[in-house]
Design a protein around this motif. Structure first.
Motif, short mmCIF file in Angstrom:
data_model
loop_
_atom_site.label_atom_id
_atom_site.label_comp_id
_atom_site.label_asym_id
_atom_site.label_seq_id
_atom_site.Cartn_x
_atom_site.Cartn_y
_atom_site.Cartn_z
N TRP A 113 -1.23 0.66 16.72
CA TRP A 113 -1.70 -0.31 15.72
C TRP A 113 -2.18 0.46 14.51
N VAL A 114 -1.27 0.68 13.57
CA VAL A 114 -1.59 1.36 12.31
C VAL A 114 -0.90 0.57 11.20
N PRO A 115 -1.46 -0.57 10.82
CA PRO A 115 -0.79 -1.45 9.86
C PRO A 115 -0.37 -0.76 8.57
N GLU A 116 -1.20 0.19 8.10
CA GLU A 116 -0.85 0.85 6.84
C GLU A 116 0.43 1.68 6.96
N HIS A 117 0.85 1.96 8.18
CA HIS A 117 2.11 2.67 8.41
C HIS A 117 3.17 1.75 9.01
N GLY A 118 2.95 0.45 8.95
CA GLY A 118 3.93 -0.51 9.44
C GLY A 118 3.99 -0.62 10.94
N LEU A 119 2.92 -0.28 11.63
CA LEU A 119 2.86 -0.36 13.09
C LEU A 119 1.84 -1.43 13.48
N ASN B 91 15.26 -14.62 2.80
CA ASN B 91 14.67 -13.66 1.88
C ASN B 91 13.30 -13.15 2.32
N HIS B 92 12.60 -13.92 3.18
CA HIS B 92 11.27 -13.51 3.64
C HIS B 92 10.96 -14.26 4.93
N THR B 93 9.83 -13.96 5.54
CA THR B 93 9.36 -14.77 6.66
C THR B 93 7.90 -15.15 6.44
N GLY B 94 7.44 -16.11 7.24
CA GLY B 94 6.09 -16.62 7.12
C GLY B 94 5.01 -15.68 7.61
N GLU B 95 5.37 -14.47 8.04
CA GLU B 95 4.33 -13.49 8.38
C GLU B 95 3.62 -12.96 7.13
N SER B 96 4.21 -13.22 5.97
CA SER B 96 3.54 -13.03 4.68
C SER B 96 3.14 -11.58 4.42
N ASP B 97 2.03 -11.39 3.69
CA ASP B 97 1.59 -10.06 3.30
C ASP B 97 0.79 -9.41 4.44
N THR B 98 0.10 -8.33 4.13
CA THR B 98 -0.62 -7.60 5.19
C THR B 98 -1.83 -8.36 5.72
N ARG C 138 7.08 -8.78 12.78
CA ARG C 138 6.02 -7.82 12.47
C ARG C 138 5.52 -7.12 13.73
N GLY C 139 5.45 -7.82 14.85
CA GLY C 139 4.96 -7.23 16.08
C GLY C 139 6.02 -6.53 16.89
N LEU C 140 7.28 -6.60 16.45
CA LEU C 140 8.38 -5.96 17.18
C LEU C 140 9.04 -4.85 16.38
N ALA D 157 10.00 -2.66 10.38
CA ALA D 157 10.97 -2.09 9.45
C ALA D 157 11.93 -3.14 8.89
N ALA D 158 11.88 -4.35 9.44
CA ALA D 158 12.70 -5.44 8.89
C ALA D 158 12.26 -5.82 7.48
N TYR D 159 11.03 -5.47 7.11
CA TYR D 159 10.50 -5.84 5.80
C TYR D 159 10.66 -4.67 4.82
N ALA D 160 11.10 -4.99 3.62
CA ALA D 160 11.33 -3.97 2.59
C ALA D 160 10.00 -3.40 2.10
N LYS D 161 9.99 -2.08 1.91
CA LYS D 161 8.77 -1.39 1.46
C LYS D 161 9.12 -0.40 0.37
N GLY D 162 8.16 -0.19 -0.52
CA GLY D 162 8.33 0.79 -1.58
C GLY D 162 8.07 2.20 -1.08
#
Length: 597
Positions: free
Chosen positions: A73-79, A249-256, A264-266, A269-274
């Motif tokens: 669980w490291v949300p800032e790293h996409g986990l 184009n997006h899902t309802g899991e929204s922002d952080t 998001r829980g699986l 990496a499905a979400y685009a990141k800068g």
């Protein structure tokens, strides 16, 4: 071994497969009763590369299930791995309940099994084998499934607001009256309310906030796949194609700050990141699906195949379609286009792009593949401006001719005056400004520039002279739409004067603001539109090609481009020279009229 994903029954066994490349363990969770609220049984799945699999030696058709995943669980790293979170299978086709917002969805360690919908193990579906019709030149009718029939007196109360209601005789009769070629259903895939809505006592009425991309919403389609399949068949029996408005184009899991519900829980990496790891927000909704990721493209294609083979739908309209071709920048040669074109089940489907998003370079009108149709907002804006009095006759003629400046001779334009997003046709003539205070955003949401006008009085009026001006303008606008080259789109209710009380962003109004008022219909306007539709249907082939065999006319004879651009010009006519295709129209702004020939 099959590379299939999701849940399916085969030879008496039930198979489960889900992709989660960074999880340390994934569990299948079965729930004891049909309401999904009974005892939970967990089965550890086994890793097979990036996919986790499980086979159980029993037919579990109709059983409720979910997933849990362990890891960092490291949300800032996409986990975002949290075994306390029940996760919806991204390949679920049906759910046992609707999504609801709750703080626990975003709280690490808070169990969400009592809140999150469970997937329903599907039984086998006999594939539907239908070829989609060619809708070019026809009429697409945009429907908010819930709002369209909530107040319909001839629809049984138990069916109002559902997909099944569209198969009711009274609804089919209305569609026949308008010579509808295809219905375009606003999202019927399961969605979640945006976080800010429940505290305001509001909910999402449009559905453009999905979570599981192929799971039908239990509120709109309580009969699941079979309900959609039967409704499609009923519409097909009337010669009406079915197009689903899909949100990839997006899902309802929204922002952080959003919940952990599925992807998001699986596999975040499905979400685009800068480059800095921050979520890219080209959809303006908190996240954007990454179409440079082949797994995102596969999920998209599999969802489309499901709706075609299991439900028989004829095509798709893609919300904020520019996102589909980003990687991260937009490319007309994006892989998704080639993959759709090469797919034997999808290549001949009706494909409609909303050709913009809110990201850099997001406006891409005219840039989609040659066989795609595109929503043409330039038609909307130029036609509105012309009849308002500040648009040019040249721009109007170009839009009537299929927007050849954008599409050449391809006639790929979907011409429309109003859509779900913006003023209704009636409100465009009654409100100069948006009136969105009921949305709880201090009237800041929605389009600020609508090219609308109120003829001097904001809102409803009983003044006969004012009403006559508004009615004349409505008929002129509708005549322009039905006379235009390309394919035309009408939003349900605009044919009889539907109003949203000046709200041009009524996504949060699941109430009479967006429910179509069948009792208050302007039947004279409805009959006028039906006449326009009949006239167009009799000449439909004409509207599938750029008008060549004919003359553009001014009041004094043949018209040139210079005449079009003359200051103050408000008249143009067109006459076909082909006796096999009699066609023509006369536009007179001063008289607020468009006459068809």
């Amino acid at each position: 071994m099959s590379d299939r994903l999701g849940a399916w029954v085969e030879a008496g066994e039930t198979h489960f497969a889900v992709r989660s490349p960074l999880a340390s363990q994934v569990w299948l969770c079965l729930f004891a009763d049909e309401n999904g609220g009974g005892a939970e049984t967990r089965h550890a799945m086994r890793r097979d590369g990036e996919v986790w699999r499980l086979e159980l030696p029993v037919d579990l058709t109709g059983s409720r299930y979910g997933l849990r995943a362990a890891g960092e669980w490291v949300p800032e790293h996409g986990l975002w791995f949290d075994p306390a979170k029940l996760l919806v299978d991204p390949y679920a086709q049906e759910l046992d309940r609707r999504f609801v917002q709750h703080p626990s969805l975003a709280q690490y360690g808070a169990d969400t099994a009592g809140i999150v919908p469970k997937g329903i193990v599907p039984g086998p579906h006999r594939p539907v084998d239908t070829a989609p019709p060619d809708i070019r030149g026809g009429l697409v009718y945009e429907i908010n499934v819930r709002g369209f029939t909530m107040l319909h007196p001839d629809v049984p109360e138990a069916q109002r607001g559902t997909v099944a209601a569209l198969a009711q005789p009274a609804v089919l009769a209305h569609l026949r009256k308008l010579h509808v070629t295809a219905v375009e259903l606003m999202p019927i895939v399961a969605w979640i309310d945006e976080r800010h809505l429940p505290p305001l006592g509001l909910c999402n009425a449009w559905g453009y906030n999905p979570v599981a991309l192929m799971a039908l919403d239990p509120g709109l389609c309580p009969g699941g796949v079979e309900e959609l399949r039967e409704t499609v068949a009923a519409l097909h029996a009337e010669g009406i194609a079915v197009i689903l408005d899909l949100v990839f184009n997006h899902t309802g899991e929204s922002d952080t700050q959003g919940g952990v519900l599925s992807l998001r829980g699986l596999d975040d990496a499905a979400y685009a990141k800068g480059p800095d790891g921050a979520l890219i927000n080209d959809a303006g909704t908190g996240n954007t699906l990454d179409f440079a990721n082949p797994w995102v493209r596969r999920l998209t294609l599999d969802a489309m195949r499901h709706f075609v083979s299991a439900c028989g739908v004829d095509g798709f309209r893609f919300d904020l379609a520019t996102v589909l071709a980003r990687g991260p920048g937009f490319s007309p040669q994006a892989p998704i286009f080639a993959q759709i074109a090469a797919d034997p089940l999808l290549a001949n489907r009706i494909l409609i792009a909303e050709p913009w998003d809110v990201g850099p370079g997001g406006y891409q009108l005219g840039a989609f593949p040659p066989h795609w149709l595109e929503w043409n907002d330039r038609f909307r804006d130029d036609v509105r401006r012309f009849w308002r009095g500040d648009g040019s006759i040249g721009a109007l003629a170009t839009r009537l001719a299929g927007s050849s400046d954008v599409f050449g001779a391809d006639c790929r334009s979907i011409n429309f005056l109003a859509a779900h997003d913006g003023f209704t046709l009636a409100d465009m003539l009654a409100y100069a400004e948006r009136h969105n205070h009921a949305n709880g955003e201090d009237n800041r949401d929605g389009h600020g520039e609508n090219f609308s006008w109120n003829n001097g009085v904001e809102g409803p009026s009983d003044d006969p002279a004012l009403l006559a001006r508004r009615q004349a303008a409505a008929r002129a606008l509708l005549g322009t739409l039905f006379a235009s080259t390309g394919t035309v789109m009408l939003t349900a209710g605009d044919e009889f004067g539907r109003s949203q009380q000046g709200n041009n962003n009524a996504y949060a109004q699941d109430n009479p603001v967006t429910w179509v008022d069948w009792a208050g219909r302007d039947l004279a306007l409805e009959d006028y539109v039906a006449g326009l539709a009949r006239w167009r249907a009799e000449r439909r082939k004409w509207f599938t090609q750029f008008p060549q065999a004919g003359q553009w006319l001014s009041r004094h004879g043949p018209m040139t481009v210079a005449d079009w651009e003359a200051a103050g010009a408000g008249y143009v006519a067109y006459r076909s020279d082909d006796p096999a295709r009699p066609y023509g129209f006369e536009v007179d702004r001063e008289a607020s009229s468009l006459q068809l020939r």
